[in-house]
Design an enzyme around this catalytic site. Structure first.
Site, PDB file in Angstrom:
ATOM      1  N   GLU A  45       0.837  -1.193   0.000  1.00  0.00           N
ATOM      2  CA  GLU A  45       0.000   0.000   0.000  1.00  0.00           C
ATOM      3  C   GLU A  45       0.879   1.253   0.000  1.00  0.00           C
ATOM      4  O   GLU A  45       1.872   1.325   0.732  1.00  0.00           O
ATOM      5  CB  GLU A  45      -0.890   0.006   1.258  1.00  0.00           C
ATOM      6  CG  GLU A  45      -1.737   1.263   1.406  1.00  0.00           C
ATOM      7  CD  GLU A  45      -2.533   1.306   2.701  1.00  0.00           C
ATOM      8  OE1 GLU A  45      -3.523   2.061   2.757  1.00  0.00           O
ATOM      9  OE2 GLU A  45      -2.167   0.586   3.658  1.00  0.00           O
ATOM     10  N   LYS A 167      -9.076   3.547  -2.665  1.00  0.00           N
ATOM     11  CA  LYS A 167      -9.536   3.118  -1.344  1.00  0.00           C
ATOM     12  C   LYS A 167     -10.825   3.853  -0.969  1.00  0.00           C
ATOM     13  O   LYS A 167     -10.875   5.087  -0.990  1.00  0.00           O
ATOM     14  CB  LYS A 167      -8.434   3.412  -0.319  1.00  0.00           C
ATOM     15  CG  LYS A 167      -8.609   2.773   1.048  1.00  0.00           C
ATOM     16  CD  LYS A 167      -7.355   3.024   1.883  1.00  0.00           C
ATOM     17  CE  LYS A 167      -7.394   2.293   3.221  1.00  0.00           C
ATOM     18  NZ  LYS A 167      -6.140   2.501   3.984  1.00  0.00           N
ATOM     19  N   CYS A 205      -5.647  -2.470   2.897  1.00  0.00           N
ATOM     20  CA  CYS A 205      -5.446  -2.323   4.348  1.00  0.00           C
ATOM     21  C   CYS A 205      -6.742  -2.619   5.119  1.00  0.00           C
ATOM     22  O   CYS A 205      -7.310  -3.694   4.974  1.00  0.00           O
ATOM     23  CB  CYS A 205      -4.889  -0.932   4.660  1.00  0.00           C
ATOM     24  SG  CYS A 205      -3.993  -0.835   6.244  1.00  0.00           S
TER      25      CYS A 205
END
Length: 448
Positions: A45, A167, A205
């Site tokens: 990430e 995200k 994540c």
């Protein structure tokens, strides 16, 4: 008969000082992976652009500082411009992927027109994938308009970029600097390698702690679930094993391994043997460095100064106490089970020595010799590869920012696992539970 097994690979490299240096490192990792026969490579990430661990950008509820705004300016400038639009959080979608957006035109101070779309990072990653023959999935921080997005790109060695997602839910204080992406970007992509169809998608994540987001990927029939992350806690691997079992898919997760900085403090020029500025007896007067420890999040906590007491430590880190002329306490470390192990006597130890992150300086005559202290890690990594039955096939890769881990996998194991569990099909009771995602087609992708 050609092998139908696919070699998955991941690594834990840390972001370098500049995008150019990070891309050079990415090329090096991909080249090594290709030499070892890797087909698909996942990188962490925010690997391109950087994960701002520990930064607060000068923000408190009700106030922001000028210094924090300058920090954000620097971070924004270091982010990646892929040439996409903001859109509704999804960018331009297929128009961006197929390069159907018009080029940006600017007039410089000499009156000359320059035409570009993005900063060239997309093209560089595509070149690396093409030259190495490795399908690359990499996390990055994307700037579009005036906002930043935590994103992932899927880069095929033959077709170039075939997908990108942003995200949808930044975690905690990530929300200070990262905008929310659209759920439409949760769309899975497909590639075929040596006749094997692979349906892949990424959850970034702590999106992996969102059950409905996981379900949106399972519903698309992914057999390769990717989880680039910044979470290196021990609880992360059990989550990844659960995802693999739950989705009956292979899971690859990647987290950066980032080493802590080190400093050197020369001792007094009196010919005495010293460590971190101590005169070998009581603590040296003056500002000297206090004992400290690191939290799991990578923040350093200064400990109270005491020339006679020992310091608090984290498991596996050195415990250092003061030692005067009369002897005193020897150095020791704690193992993972909490047992204290005494170390051999190695001379005077200062109570002002840092528990981690410092280089010790030993003065002998007029020359200085550096003694490397135990390496500290801001982020320990933990990249790993898991089977559809929850077995860890490779990793976790702790405290290794140079290695690459691999697993040779048979994607038909995903179908074998569906015998007794298909969370988006036979085990979903979709006659009773209804599920939809704004902007996302949940029709399952085929396996063949």
């Amino acid at each position: 008969m050609a092998s139908t097994k696919i070699r998955l690979a991941t690594a834990s490299p840390g972001t370098q000082a500049t995008t150019r240096e990070t891309l050079k490192q990415l090329h090096h990792v991909a080249t090594r992976a290709a030499a070892s026969g890797a087909d698909i490579l996942l990188l962490p990430e925010a690997y391109l652009g950087g994960y701002p661990r520990g930064a607060d950008f000068g923000c408190k509820i009700g106030s922001r500082t000028a210094e924090g705004r300058d920090d954000y300016l620097r971070y924004f400038k270091s982010a990646i411009d892929l040439g996409d639009t903001v859109g509704d959080g999804a960018g331009a979608g297929e128009a961006w992927i197929k390069r159907q957006l018009g080029a940006d035109t600017a007039v410089n101070e000499d009156g000359q027109k320059s035409v570009s779309r993005g900063d060239g990072t997309r093209e560089e990653v595509e070149r690396i994938a093409r030259e190495t023959g490795v399908f690359i999935v990499v996390g990055l921080v994307e700037k579009a308009g005036g906002s930043l997005y935590c994103a992932v790109v899927y880069v095929c060695p033959k077709l170039g970029t075939i997908g990108k997602r942003r995200k949808v839910q930044p975690t905690g204080t990530e929300r200070l600097v990262w905008a929310q992406g659209s759920t439409a970007t949760l769309k899975a992509v497909s590639t075929t390698i040596r006749g094997v169809r692979i349906n892949l998608a990424a959850a970034i994540c702590w999106e992996n702690y969102m059950p409905l987001l996981r379900q949106s990927l399972y519903a698309q029939n992914v057999n390769l679930y990717l989880a680039p992350t910044a979470d290196g806690r021990d609880a992360w691997l059990p989550l990844m094993r659960t995802v693999a079992l739950e989705g009956r898919c292979f899971v690859v997760t990647s987290n950066m391994c980032v080493r802590g900085g080190s400093t050197t403090t020369p001792g007094p020029a009196n010919g005495a043997t010293t460590t971190n500025g101590s005169d070998g007896g009581a603590a040296k007067s003056g500002p000297g460095r206090r004992n400290s420890c690191l939290t799991e999040e990578g923040f350093e906590i200064a400990l109270p100064v005491s020339p006679t007491s020992t310091t608090a430590t984290l498991p596996g880190r050195p415990r250092i106490g003061s030692k005067g002329a009369s002897g005193g306490r020897r150095r020791s470390v704690f193992d993972e089970d909490g047992n204290e192990i005494a170390l051999p006597d190695a001379g005077p130890i200062s109570s002002s020595s840092a528990v981690v992150e410092e280089e010790d300086t030993v003065e002998k005559g007029n020359s200085l010799a550096l003694v490397k202290a135990p390496t500290s890690f801001i982020s320990r990594g933990g990249s790993s590869i898991i089977s559809p039955f929850g077995d860890v096939l490779a990793g976790p890769q702790w405290e290794d920012d140079e290695g690459i881990i691999y697993a040779d996998v048979d994607f038909e194991d995903c179908i074998r696992g569906r015998l007794d569990l298909d969370t988006a099909g036979s085990y979903s009771r979709n006659d009773s539970f209804k599920f939809s995602v704004a902007g996302l087609d949940l029709d399952p992708l085929p396996y063949y």
